[in-house]
Write a protein that holds these residues in place. Structure first.
Motif, PDB file in Angstrom:
ATOM      1  N   ALA A 307       0.825  -1.210   0.000  1.00 34.82           N
ATOM      2  CA  ALA A 307       0.000   0.000   0.000  1.00 34.82           C
ATOM      3  C   ALA A 307       0.863   1.265   0.000  1.00 34.82           C
ATOM      4  O   ALA A 307       0.532   2.241  -0.678  1.00 34.82           O
ATOM      5  N   LEU A 308       1.943   1.257   0.750  1.00 33.70           N
ATOM      6  CA  LEU A 308       2.851   2.408   0.758  1.00 33.70           C
ATOM      7  C   LEU A 308       3.348   2.721  -0.643  1.00 33.70           C
ATOM      8  O   LEU A 308       3.377   3.881  -1.069  1.00 33.70           O
ATOM      9  N   ALA A 309       3.752   1.681  -1.367  1.00 33.66           N
ATOM     10  CA  ALA A 309       4.280   1.865  -2.718  1.00 33.66           C
ATOM     11  C   ALA A 309       3.194   2.354  -3.668  1.00 33.66           C
ATOM     12  O   ALA A 309       3.435   3.231  -4.513  1.00 33.66           O
ATOM     13  N   LEU A 310       1.991   1.813  -3.548  1.00 34.02           N
ATOM     14  CA  LEU A 310       0.897   2.212  -4.431  1.00 34.02           C
ATOM     15  C   LEU A 310       0.560   3.683  -4.258  1.00 34.02           C
ATOM     16  O   LEU A 310       0.341   4.406  -5.245  1.00 34.02           O
ATOM     17  N   LYS A 311       0.532   4.151  -3.022  1.00 38.21           N
ATOM     18  CA  LYS A 311       0.229   5.567  -2.789  1.00 38.21           C
ATOM     19  C   LYS A 311       1.371   6.458  -3.245  1.00 38.21           C
ATOM     20  O   LYS A 311       1.153   7.528  -3.825  1.00 38.21           O
ATOM     21  N   LEU A 312       2.601   6.028  -3.011  1.00 32.85           N
ATOM     22  CA  LEU A 312       3.760   6.798  -3.456  1.00 32.85           C
ATOM     23  C   LEU A 312       3.710   7.023  -4.961  1.00 32.85           C
ATOM     24  O   LEU A 312       4.006   8.118  -5.455  1.00 32.85           O
ATOM     25  N   MET A 313       3.325   6.001  -5.696  1.00 33.75           N
ATOM     26  CA  MET A 313       3.321   6.052  -7.150  1.00 33.75           C
ATOM     27  C   MET A 313       2.059   6.693  -7.728  1.00 33.75           C
ATOM     28  O   MET A 313       1.906   6.796  -8.950  1.00 33.75           O
ATOM     29  N   GLY A 314       1.143   7.108  -6.865  1.00 40.63           N
ATOM     30  CA  GLY A 314      -0.069   7.744  -7.341  1.00 40.63           C
ATOM     31  C   GLY A 314      -1.124   6.779  -7.839  1.00 40.63           C
ATOM     32  O   GLY A 314      -2.095   7.188  -8.484  1.00 40.63           O
ATOM     33  N   LYS A 315      -0.961   5.488  -7.539  1.00 43.55           N
ATOM     34  CA  LYS A 315      -1.964   4.496  -7.933  1.00 43.55           C
ATOM     35  C   LYS A 315      -3.201   4.590  -7.034  1.00 43.55           C
ATOM     36  O   LYS A 315      -4.286   4.156  -7.416  1.00 43.55           O
ATOM     37  N   ALA A 316      -3.007   5.120  -5.842  1.00 46.35           N
ATOM     38  CA  ALA A 316      -4.097   5.358  -4.897  1.00 46.35           C
ATOM     39  C   ALA A 316      -3.899   6.745  -4.306  1.00 46.35           C
ATOM     40  O   ALA A 316      -2.773   7.240  -4.217  1.00 46.35           O
ATOM     41  N   HIS A 317      -5.000   7.373  -3.875  1.00 51.77           N
ATOM     42  CA  HIS A 317      -4.922   8.768  -3.438  1.00 51.77           C
ATOM     43  C   HIS A 317      -5.152   8.963  -1.941  1.00 51.77           C
ATOM     44  O   HIS A 317      -5.123  10.091  -1.459  1.00 51.77           O
ATOM     45  N   SER A 318      -5.384   7.873  -1.225  1.00 52.86           N
ATOM     46  CA  SER A 318      -5.529   7.962   0.221  1.00 52.86           C
ATOM     47  C   SER A 318      -4.983   6.695   0.850  1.00 52.86           C
ATOM     48  O   SER A 318      -4.791   5.679   0.169  1.00 52.86           O
ATOM     49  N   VAL A 319      -4.755   6.759   2.154  1.00 55.65           N
ATOM     50  CA  VAL A 319      -4.249   5.593   2.879  1.00 55.65           C
ATOM     51  C   VAL A 319      -5.235   4.435   2.772  1.00 55.65           C
ATOM     52  O   VAL A 319      -4.854   3.291   2.488  1.00 55.65           O
ATOM     53  N   ASP A 320      -6.510   4.706   2.994  1.00 53.38           N
ATOM     54  CA  ASP A 320      -7.525   3.644   2.952  1.00 53.38           C
ATOM     55  C   ASP A 320      -7.642   3.036   1.561  1.00 53.38           C
ATOM     56  O   ASP A 320      -7.765   1.813   1.406  1.00 53.38           O
ATOM     57  N   GLU A 321      -7.610   3.885   0.526  1.00 55.69           N
ATOM     58  CA  GLU A 321      -7.705   3.383  -0.848  1.00 55.69           C
ATOM     59  C   GLU A 321      -6.499   2.520  -1.194  1.00 55.69           C
ATOM     60  O   GLU A 321      -6.631   1.473  -1.835  1.00 55.69           O
ATOM     61  N   ALA A 322      -5.319   2.950  -0.753  1.00 53.55           N
ATOM     62  CA  ALA A 322      -4.097   2.187  -1.029  1.00 53.55           C
ATOM     63  C   ALA A 322      -4.145   0.827  -0.353  1.00 53.55           C
ATOM     64  O   ALA A 322      -3.777  -0.195  -0.948  1.00 53.55           O
ATOM     65  N   GLN A 323      -4.607   0.791   0.901  1.00 56.59           N
ATOM     66  CA  GLN A 323      -4.680  -0.470   1.622  1.00 56.59           C
ATOM     67  C   GLN A 323      -5.703  -1.411   0.977  1.00 56.59           C
ATOM     68  O   GLN A 323      -5.443  -2.608   0.816  1.00 56.59           O
ATOM     69  N   ALA A 324      -6.849  -0.872   0.581  1.00 54.47           N
ATOM     70  CA  ALA A 324      -7.879  -1.694  -0.063  1.00 54.47           C
ATOM     71  C   ALA A 324      -7.372  -2.245  -1.393  1.00 54.47           C
ATOM     72  O   ALA A 324      -7.621  -3.411  -1.729  1.00 54.47           O
ATOM     73  N   MET A 325      -6.651  -1.422  -2.142  1.00 53.12           N
ATOM     74  CA  MET A 325      -6.108  -1.870  -3.422  1.00 53.12           C
ATOM     75  C   MET A 325      -5.073  -2.972  -3.210  1.00 53.12           C
ATOM     76  O   MET A 325      -5.062  -3.979  -3.941  1.00 53.12           O
ATOM     77  N   ALA A 326      -4.200  -2.808  -2.209  1.00 58.10           N
ATOM     78  CA  ALA A 326      -3.180  -3.814  -1.923  1.00 58.10           C
ATOM     79  C   ALA A 326      -3.820  -5.139  -1.529  1.00 58.10           C
ATOM     80  O   ALA A 326      -3.378  -6.215  -1.960  1.00 58.10           O
ATOM     81  N   GLU A 327      -4.860  -5.085  -0.714  1.00 52.06           N
ATOM     82  CA  GLU A 327      -5.542  -6.309  -0.290  1.00 52.06           C
ATOM     83  C   GLU A 327      -6.214  -6.994  -1.474  1.00 52.06           C
ATOM     84  O   GLU A 327      -6.232  -8.238  -1.555  1.00 52.06           O
TER      85      GLU A 327
END
Length: 341
Positions: A307-327
Motif C-alpha cells: 500500500a505504501l508503494a501504491l500511494k507513493l506512485m499515485g496508484k491510490a490517493h488515500s491511505v484507505d484506498e491504497a490499503q484496499a487496493m493492496a488487499e
C-alpha cells in the motif's frame, strides 16, 4: 652544508588528506564537507585513489559526526557517475533497496515487491548481505522463491524486461561500495556507505522506497533526495531497517511527492501486537504466496508495505484506498508462482 646540518625531506601531502583534515581537525576546527567536496572525495574513493588508512579514517570520522544532506547528495552523485550503465537500459518504475537484513521476522516485503511486479510495476531491487551476523539477507532468500539474482546491469535490465523484477547485489552493482560495507566487522561500526547505497537509484527510477532503522535518518534521506531532484520517494523506519511496514504499529512516512516535501502517518492494521517468529524459515515465503499456510501478521505486512508503494506512485490517493487496493491485489494473485519445484 656541514656534516652537523640535518637533511630534512618534506613529504608531499596526499591529495585526499585535505578531506580527512576537514572532518578531523578538532572540536573547533572541523566542519562538514560541502556538496562539491563530498563529490570530489567520493570520486577519489570510487577511482581507488585513496590509501586504506585514509579510507578508514574518513569513514569513521563521518560516522561519528553523521553525514549531512549536502554530503550525502555529493557522495551519491559521485557514485552514480562511476557506473558503467548498458545502452538501451530498461526503464524502472520503482527503486527498492535492501541492505539491513532481517532477524526478528522473515522478509515479507519481498512478496510486496513481487505483488507489484505481477501487476505491471517494474521493480529494481539492490542490496548487500552477510555484513552483520545473525541476520538473513535478500539475496540468500530469493532462491526459496525460485528467483535468480542478477550479476550485472545487463542481466538486471533483461530480467526487468522479462518479469518486471530484478535484484542486483551491491558486489556487482558497485564493487567499491561493497568492499567498504564489508569492513563493518573490522571497524565495528556502520559507515556512510550504508546510507548512500540505499539512495543510489542507478536506473533513475521516478519512485524510490527506502527503509532505515534510526528514525533520525529519515529527514536526511528526504532532504538529500530533494537536492538530487528525486521526484517521488518515501522513507520509513522499517521493520529491522528494511522497507517493510510493521502492521502492528503506527508508521510515520517522510518523503517527496512531485519534488515537494511531505509527511504522513499510517495507522496500525491490528489492535494487538503479534508474537514474533521463534524461527525464521524462508520456505514460508513461497508457502504464504501459494496459499499453503495462513499468517495474519505476514499478510498484513505484505499488504501494508504494498500500500505504501501504491500511494507513493499515485496508484491510490488515500491511505484507505491504497490499503484496499493492496488487499485486492493480494487476494487475486497468481498462486502458482514463486516456489521451488
Amino acid at each position: 652544508m656541514t656534516a652537523k646540518q640535518d637533511i630534512v625531506f618534506e613529504l608531499e601531502e596526499h591529495p585526499f588528506a585535505q578531506y580527512v583534515r576537514i572532518l578531523g581537525k578538532g572540536k573547533n576546527g572541523s566542519r562538514p564537507l560541502t556538496r562539491e567536496e563530498a563529490y570530489a572525495s567520493m570520486k577519489m574513493i570510487m577511482a581507488g585513489e585513496v590509501e586504506p588508512v585514509q579510507l578508514g579514517a574518513f569513514m569513521m570520522l563521518m560516522r561519528v559526526k553523521e553525514e549531512t544532506r549536502e554530503e550525502l547528495a555529493g557522495f551519491i552523485e559521485a557514485t552514480r557517475d562511476s557506473f558503467q550503465l548498458p545502452t538501451g537500459m530498461a526503464e524502472v518504475d520503482l527503486d527498492w533497496s535492501s541492505y539491513a537484513g532481517k532477524r526478528r521476522h522473515l522478509p515479507w516485503f519481498l512478496l510486496s515487491t513481487l505483488l507489484l511486479a505481477d501487476n505491471g510495476i517494474r521493480v529494481f531491487m539492490h542490496g548487500a548481505g552477510g555484513h552483520t551476523s545473525g541476520r538473513i539477507y535478500t539475496q540468500d532468500v530469493l532462491r526459496f522463491l525460485g528467483i535468480e539474482y542478477a550479476t550485472s546491469f545487463e542481466q538486471a535490465a533483461e530480467q526487468i524486461k522479462q518479469t518486471n523484477f530484478s535484484y542486483l547485489p551491491l558486489e556487482f552493482l558497485c564493487p567499491k561500495l561493497h568492499e567498504i560495507i564489508e569492513l563493518r566487522p573490522l571497524m565495528g561500526l556502520r559507515s556512510p556507505v550504508h546510507t548512500l547505497a540505499r539512495m543510489i537509484n542507478p536506473f533513475d527510477a521516478p519512485n524510490v522506497m527506502q527503509g532505515i532503522f534510526h528514525p533520525g535518518y529519515k529527514s536526511v534521506h528526504q532532504e538529500a533526495a530533494m537536492l538530487l531532484g528525486q521526484k517521488n520517494m518515501a522513507v520509513i523506519k522499517g521493520e529491522g531497517g528494511e522497507i517493510e511496514r510493521n502492521p502492528d504499529i503506527v508508521c510515520e512516512v517522510k518523503g517527496l511527492h512531485e519534488g515537494e516535501l511531505f509527511e504522513e502517518t499510517w495507522p496500525a492494521l491490528f489492535k494487538q501486537r503479534h508474537v514474533k517468529e521463534t524461527e525464521l524459515q524462508p520456505e514460508r515465503l513461497a508457502q504464504l504466496w501459494q496459499g499453503e499456510i495462513e499468517d495474519e501478521y505476514a499478510v498484513g505486512t505484505v499488504t501494508a508495505t504494498t500500500a505504501l508503494a501504491l500511494k507513493l506512485m499515485g496508484k491510490a490517493h488515500s491511505v484507505d484506498e491504497a490499503q484496499a487496493m493492496a488487499e485486492s491485489l493480494w487476494s487475486n494473485r497468481d498462486k502458482t508462482k514463486y516456489g521451488v519445484n
